[in-house]
Motif scaffolding. Structure first.
Motif, PDB file in Angstrom:
ATOM      1  N   ILE A  21      39.075  32.269  35.024  1.00  0.00           N
ATOM      2  CA  ILE A  21      39.255  33.066  36.456  1.00  0.00           C
ATOM      3  C   ILE A  21      40.132  34.432  36.240  1.00  0.00           C
ATOM      4  O   ILE A  21      41.032  34.033  36.221  1.00  0.00           O
ATOM      5  N   PHE A  22      39.319  35.212  36.399  1.00  0.00           N
ATOM      6  CA  PHE A  22      40.503  36.728  36.361  1.00  0.00           C
ATOM      7  C   PHE A  22      41.107  37.081  37.673  1.00  0.00           C
ATOM      8  O   PHE A  22      40.240  36.857  38.645  1.00  0.00           O
ATOM      9  N   SER A  23      41.823  38.134  37.520  1.00  0.00           N
ATOM     10  CA  SER A  23      42.187  38.675  39.165  1.00  0.00           C
ATOM     11  C   SER A  23      41.729  39.669  39.250  1.00  0.00           C
ATOM     12  O   SER A  23      40.646  40.023  38.469  1.00  0.00           O
ATOM     13  N   ARG A  24      41.230  40.197  40.650  1.00  0.00           N
ATOM     14  CA  ARG A  24      40.792  41.347  40.616  1.00  0.00           C
ATOM     15  C   ARG A  24      41.059  42.750  39.510  1.00  0.00           C
ATOM     16  O   ARG A  24      40.065  43.000  39.024  1.00  0.00           O
ATOM     17  N   CYS A  25      42.091  43.042  39.162  1.00  0.00           N
ATOM     18  CA  CYS A  25      42.145  44.031  38.887  1.00  0.00           C
ATOM     19  C   CYS A  25      41.941  43.984  37.382  1.00  0.00           C
ATOM     20  O   CYS A  25      41.575  44.969  36.854  1.00  0.00           O
ATOM     21  N   GLU A  26      42.508  42.890  36.849  1.00  0.00           N
ATOM     22  CA  GLU A  26      41.805  42.263  35.674  1.00  0.00           C
ATOM     23  C   GLU A  26      40.737  42.610  35.355  1.00  0.00           C
ATOM     24  O   GLU A  26      40.173  43.320  34.259  1.00  0.00           O
ATOM     25  N   LEU A  27      39.821  41.972  36.233  1.00  0.00           N
ATOM     26  CA  LEU A  27      38.306  42.224  36.030  1.00  0.00           C
ATOM     27  C   LEU A  27      37.788  43.530  36.257  1.00  0.00           C
ATOM     28  O   LEU A  27      37.167  44.175  35.781  1.00  0.00           O
ATOM     29  N   ALA A  28      37.978  44.069  36.985  1.00  0.00           N
ATOM     30  CA  ALA A  28      38.240  45.292  37.375  1.00  0.00           C
ATOM     31  C   ALA A  28      38.010  46.780  36.190  1.00  0.00           C
ATOM     32  O   ALA A  28      37.754  47.067  36.065  1.00  0.00           O
ATOM     33  N   GLN A  29      39.126  46.122  35.252  1.00  0.00           N
ATOM     34  CA  GLN A  29      39.300  46.712  33.922  1.00  0.00           C
ATOM     35  C   GLN A  29      38.747  46.902  33.148  1.00  0.00           C
ATOM     36  O   GLN A  29      38.416  47.386  32.705  1.00  0.00           O
ATOM     37  N   THR A  30      38.419  45.255  32.918  1.00  0.00           N
ATOM     38  CA  THR A  30      37.707  44.552  31.721  1.00  0.00           C
ATOM     39  C   THR A  30      36.099  45.463  32.058  1.00  0.00           C
ATOM     40  O   THR A  30      35.637  45.620  31.474  1.00  0.00           O
ATOM     41  N   PRO A 104      35.302  32.310  29.291  1.00  0.00           N
ATOM     42  CA  PRO A 104      36.127  33.712  28.819  1.00  0.00           C
ATOM     43  C   PRO A 104      35.178  34.998  28.192  1.00  0.00           C
ATOM     44  O   PRO A 104      36.082  35.991  29.279  1.00  0.00           O
ATOM     45  N   ASP A 105      35.380  34.810  27.395  1.00  0.00           N
ATOM     46  CA  ASP A 105      34.493  36.311  26.996  1.00  0.00           C
ATOM     47  C   ASP A 105      33.220  36.610  27.794  1.00  0.00           C
ATOM     48  O   ASP A 105      31.843  36.284  27.315  1.00  0.00           O
ATOM     49  N   ILE A 106      33.582  37.512  28.708  1.00  0.00           N
ATOM     50  CA  ILE A 106      32.350  38.187  29.502  1.00  0.00           C
ATOM     51  C   ILE A 106      31.364  38.806  29.279  1.00  0.00           C
ATOM     52  O   ILE A 106      30.497  40.243  29.845  1.00  0.00           O
ATOM     53  N   LYS A 107      32.071  39.708  27.856  1.00  0.00           N
ATOM     54  CA  LYS A 107      30.981  40.658  27.366  1.00  0.00           C
ATOM     55  C   LYS A 107      28.748  40.854  26.725  1.00  0.00           C
ATOM     56  O   LYS A 107      28.779  40.951  27.190  1.00  0.00           O
ATOM     57  N   ASP A 108      28.824  38.656  27.035  1.00  0.00           N
ATOM     58  CA  ASP A 108      26.796  38.815  27.022  1.00  0.00           C
ATOM     59  C   ASP A 108      26.923  38.385  28.172  1.00  0.00           C
ATOM     60  O   ASP A 108      25.747  39.030  29.114  1.00  0.00           O
ATOM     61  N   ASP A 109      28.227  38.115  29.413  1.00  0.00           N
ATOM     62  CA  ASP A 109      27.546  38.456  31.218  1.00  0.00           C
ATOM     63  C   ASP A 109      27.514  39.736  31.428  1.00  0.00           C
ATOM     64  O   ASP A 109      26.076  39.824  32.130  1.00  0.00           O
ATOM     65  N   ILE A 110      28.096  40.414  30.686  1.00  0.00           N
ATOM     66  CA  ILE A 110      27.830  41.913  31.874  1.00  0.00           C
ATOM     67  C   ILE A 110      27.344  42.522  30.599  1.00  0.00           C
ATOM     68  O   ILE A 110      26.296  43.297  31.642  1.00  0.00           O
ATOM     69  N   ASN A 111      26.445  42.308  29.109  1.00  0.00           N
ATOM     70  CA  ASN A 111      24.942  43.297  28.362  1.00  0.00           C
ATOM     71  C   ASN A 111      23.772  42.555  30.155  1.00  0.00           C
ATOM     72  O   ASN A 111      23.011  43.230  29.594  1.00  0.00           O
ATOM     73  N   CYS A 112      23.753  40.948  30.151  1.00  0.00           N
ATOM     74  CA  CYS A 112      23.161  40.161  30.977  1.00  0.00           C
ATOM     75  C   CYS A 112      22.836  41.163  32.137  1.00  0.00           C
ATOM     76  O   CYS A 112      21.869  41.662  33.217  1.00  0.00           O
TER      77      CYS A 112
END
Length: 147
Positions: A21-30, A104-112
């Motif tokens: 579970i990401f924090s809001r700012c951690e997700l924003a940075q990612t 936890p690795d959301i690279k594939d989520d982001i690409n999708c």
């Protein structure tokens, strides 16, 4: 999904404990580091708002739909169109297994998610974004984050 299938899936997810579970700012940075700010015309705040209302920033989130498909991961990617889950006939337009969207690795989520917004509906493909984020002041979603 049958009750046994749901219980099995939940047991696997909680036993493995490999979601995040990401924090809001951690997700924003990612998301910013992944080029999401302005991608297809959508601000970083739109992406953060979307992830919050779809999954609560939880990479292990799985949602069941009335049509028998399921939604996976931080962006709740649908198994009927975007990923393959071995239960639902799928177009698998992101060329990814749905289970791969739960770690936890959301690279594939982001690409999708990038692939989803390239379609004519854009972010309107996500009902929660339409209801809760579209045409809203979204500054609070990235406010206070060191971006």
């Amino acid at each position: 999904m049958g009750a046994l299938g749901l219980v099995t899936l939940l047991a696997c997810l909680s036993a493995g404990g490999w979601g995040k579970i990401f924090s809001r700012c951690e997700l924003a940075q990612t998301l910013q580091d992944s080029g999401m700010d302005g991608y297809e015309g959508y601000s970083l705040a739109n992406w953060v708002c979307l992830a919050f209302y779809e999954s609560g920033f939880d990479t292990a989130a799985v949602g069941a739909n009335a049509d028998g498909s399921s939604d996976y991961g931080i962006f709740q990617i649908n198994s009927g169109w975007w990923c393959q889950d071995d239960r639902t006939p799928s177009e698998n337009l992101c060329h990814v297994h749905c289970q791969d969207l739960l770690n936890p690795d959301i690279k594939d989520d982001i690409n999708c998610a990038k692939r989803v917004v390239q379609d004519p509906l854009g972010m309107e493909a996500w009902d929660d974004w339409k209801k809760r984020c579209e045409k809203q002041d979204l500054t609070e979603w990235i406010e206070g984050c060191d971006l």
